[in-house]
Design an enzyme around this catalytic site. Structure first.
Site, PDB file in Angstrom:
ATOM      1  N   HIS A 178       1.105  -1.608  -0.113  1.00  9.86           N
ATOM      2  CA  HIS A 178       0.285   0.071  -0.216  1.00  9.86           C
ATOM      3  C   HIS A 178       0.881   1.259   0.516  1.00  9.86           C
ATOM      4  CE1 HIS A 178       0.347  -0.687   4.352  1.00  9.86           C
ATOM      5  NE2 HIS A 178       0.639   1.032   4.657  1.00  9.86           N
ATOM      6  N   LYS A 182       0.057   5.547  -2.357  1.00  7.07           N
ATOM      7  CA  LYS A 182       0.850   7.143  -1.553  1.00  7.07           C
ATOM      8  C   LYS A 182       1.243   7.960  -2.445  1.00  7.07           C
ATOM      9  CE  LYS A 182       1.797   5.170   3.231  1.00  7.07           C
ATOM     10  NZ  LYS A 182       1.096   6.278   3.764  1.00  7.07           N
ATOM     11  N   GLU A 216       7.211   4.854  14.124  1.00 11.45           N
ATOM     12  CA  GLU A 216       5.261   4.600  13.863  1.00 11.45           C
ATOM     13  C   GLU A 216       5.042   4.918  15.395  1.00 11.45           C
ATOM     14  OE1 GLU A 216       3.897   1.873  11.755  1.00 11.45           O
ATOM     15  OE2 GLU A 216       4.950   0.871  12.363  1.00 11.45           O
ATOM     16  N   ASP A 235       8.564  -7.558   7.865  1.00 11.02           N
ATOM     17  CA  ASP A 235       7.911  -6.267   8.187  1.00 11.02           C
ATOM     18  C   ASP A 235       7.669  -5.137   7.130  1.00 11.02           C
ATOM     19  OD1 ASP A 235       4.438  -6.807   9.532  1.00 11.02           O
ATOM     20  OD2 ASP A 235       5.221  -4.361  10.660  1.00 11.02           O
ATOM     21  N   HIS A 240       7.637  -2.400   2.136  1.00  7.55           N
ATOM     22  CA  HIS A 240       7.998  -0.912   1.663  1.00  7.55           C
ATOM     23  C   HIS A 240       8.773  -0.444   1.814  1.00  7.55           C
ATOM     24  CE1 HIS A 240       3.983  -2.043   3.709  1.00  7.55           C
ATOM     25  NE2 HIS A 240       3.889  -2.203   5.005  1.00  7.55           N
ATOM     26  N   LYS A 331       8.869   0.788  16.279  1.00  7.76           N
ATOM     27  CA  LYS A 331       7.761   1.377  16.747  1.00  7.76           C
ATOM     28  C   LYS A 331       7.590   2.258  17.840  1.00  7.76           C
ATOM     29  CE  LYS A 331       4.778  -2.303  14.291  1.00  7.76           C
ATOM     30  NZ  LYS A 331       3.548  -1.995  13.198  1.00  7.76           N
TER      31      LYS A 331
END
Ligand code: NAD
Length: 484
Positions: A178, A182, A216, A235, A240, A331
């Site tokens: 995804h 963007k 994040e 991940d 990405h 994270k």
């Protein structure tokens, strides 16, 4: 400026996993927004397919609730929602069983685009692909959309590609990343290839280094057990961040055409050098002020999985030899911020005495929040008193520059689903790209596993482990501050 909306062909879109989290948060609200924008034809249909034994009415009510929850209030129009829901159906189906498939087949209409969104665990991809075929639901023009994770190493990615390839050809398979949907990520290509300005400078002769940051603030609670098997490398980096790196580093494709773009990205991945152990820093967040830390969230006190990773990546080709790409993602960081920063080299000679005032030109592409671009430029400090230099940003927040409200910029999923219907694979990963990315990732992961390395601890709300700072400092560089 109102963005142009070009309607797509009529379609039947089946969402396997139509009651799941991704469908409720992204896919279904995104489709509503495209319907609201006038992009979906009135004849188009969406069919949820999942294990739950629901009536169509109950499923429509669930979709209505998802719209209420995930579409901002001022974009919810009761009449439009009712029209949208009228286009929604549901079939209770077990991916591993035989019930429900004939009902689905009877619902599919001739002469419209057929798309099947596999919003389910990858372990079910093969079962669904096989049943779509054996029940004659998919035809040679049908498209399938598959979600991440696409494998957890090269062997599993190859197995997944083989399963899909036994029922669909590559032109029918849309592997979603995804990030590629963007707005700013696509703008990266527009900025590079629709302007003469940057391309002559886009090489190691003029670019000192590139930083890619995806920070994040969220932790992994609620999905700790899943995340613990993955970690930041699998991940975020393998997919990405790798895609972002490719778009910055690739050669100009001969045309903005799916295979031409993907061929160039593939060449970048193949040119990545193996990463040395000293060029990798892995971290795990600690709990702060009575909050749980990573090991509590993952429910694995002995976990060696990283919730943070920073690495220095070199690309072995003519354009990039000598220009490192520094990647970091984590994270529970101090702010939610994703950006690409391209730092240029200093001018060959300064005519000004104010050498102290000089700072590098940096092109910053912000992915979130507040998508936009910034070019850090040197100017003269205003006022009398000699030629002193200062740095100012040429700032373009897309929402301001284009006169659109941030909420009206289509979400990545909206754009990507419409691309599936249009049959445009440019923003989807090809099978060989995914495999090449795993071929580069596997030895890195195997290396730290073989060495039995533990990630370093970092404080929740910080910028990551101390050693990540050293990764840059020892090269005489520094990370940009992580801020919203
Ligand atoms: P989820 O667990 O919330 O939903 C799973 C869905 O699959 C449910 O609708 C369930 O009914 C259906 N399902 C499970 N077993 C089935 C079976 N045997 N037959 C038919 N249907 C079955 O999962 P999710 O979070 O929506 O994720 C779906 C996929 O998307 C996964 O591959 C996940 O990795 C990926 N993904 C999710 C997110 C996210 O934000 N949730 C983000 C990126 C990728």
């Amino acid at each position: 400026m109102v963005s142009r909306v070009i309607p797509v062909d009529s379609f039947d879109l089946v969402v396997f996993g139509g009651t799941g989290d991704l469908a409720r948060r992204k896919i279904l609200p995104g489709l509503y927004r495209r319907f609201l924008a006038g992009q979906m034809t009135a004849e188009s249909r969406i069919i949820g397919a999942a294990r739950a034994d629901l009536t169509e009415e109950a499923y429509r009510a669930m979709v209505g609730e998802a719209i209420d929850e995930f579409v901002p209030k001022d974009r919810r129009d009761a009449a439009v929602i009712a029209e949208f829901l009228a286009r929604i159906g549901y079939v209770s189906i077990d991916a591993k069983g035989s019930a429900g498939w004939d009902v689905l087949r009877d619902k599919m209409r001739p002469n419209v685009v057929r798309a099947f969104y596999f919003s389910v665990a990858p372990a079910l991809f093969g079962d669904i692909a096989e049943r779509l075929h054996s029940n004659q639901i998919a035809d040679a023009w049908s498209r399938i959309v598959v979600e991440k994770p696409f494998g957890r190493d090269l062997a599993s990615a190859k197995a997944l590609n083989a399963v899909l390839a036994s029922h669909f050809n590559e032109g029918q398979i849309y592997r979603i990343d995804h990030y590629l949907g963007k707005e700013t990520v696509q703008n990266l290509m527009a900025v590079r290839f629709a302007n003469i300005l940057f391309e002559p400078l886009w090489k190691s002769e003029y670019i000192d280094h590139v930083q890619i940051t995806v920070a994040e603030t969220v932790d992994v609670s609620g999905r700790g057990a899943y995340y613990d098997k993955s970690g930041a490398m699998r991940d975020m980096v393998q997919n990405h961040m790798m895609q972002l790196l490719c778009l910055i580093a690739m050669e100009p494709p001969y045309h903005f055409d799916p295979d031409a773009v993907r061929d160039e990205k593939l060449k970048v991945i193949r040119a990545l050098e193996p990463v040395k152990p000293e060029d990798i820093v892995r971290g795990q967040y600690l709990g702060a002020k009575g909050e749980a830390g990573y090991v509590q969230h993952s429910e694995n006190p002995a976990s060696r999985t990283e919730s943070y990773i920073a690495l220095k990546v070199n690309i072995a080709n003519w354009r990039w030899k000598g220009t490192p790409f520094y990647l970091r993602t984590g994270k529970k960081m101090r702010a939610r911020a994703s950006e690409i920063a391209i730092t240029f080299k200093e001018p060959p000679h300064s005519i000004f005495d104010d050498a102290k005032g000089w700072k590098e030109n940096v092109l910053v592409i912000r992915l979130q929040p507040n998508e936009g671009m910034e070019l850090m430029m040197m100017i003269k400090e205003p006022g009398p008193g000699g030629m002193r230099l200062m740095q100012v940003p040429l700032d373009m927040a897309f929402a301001d520059a284009l006169g659109v409200e941030a909420e009206d910029v289509p979400d990545a999923y909206e754009r990507l689903i419409m691309d599936v219907i249009r049959g445009n694979q440019t923003l989807f990963m090809r099978g060989d790209e995914v495999e090449a990315a795993w071929a580069w990732t596997d030895p890195i992961i195997q290396g730290w596993e073989a060495r039995g390395e533990r990630p370093q601890s970092y404080d929740a709300g910080s910028s990551g482990p101390e050693d990540a700072l050293m990764l840059m400092h020892r090269d005489g560089r520094r990370w940009r501050e992580i801020k919203e």
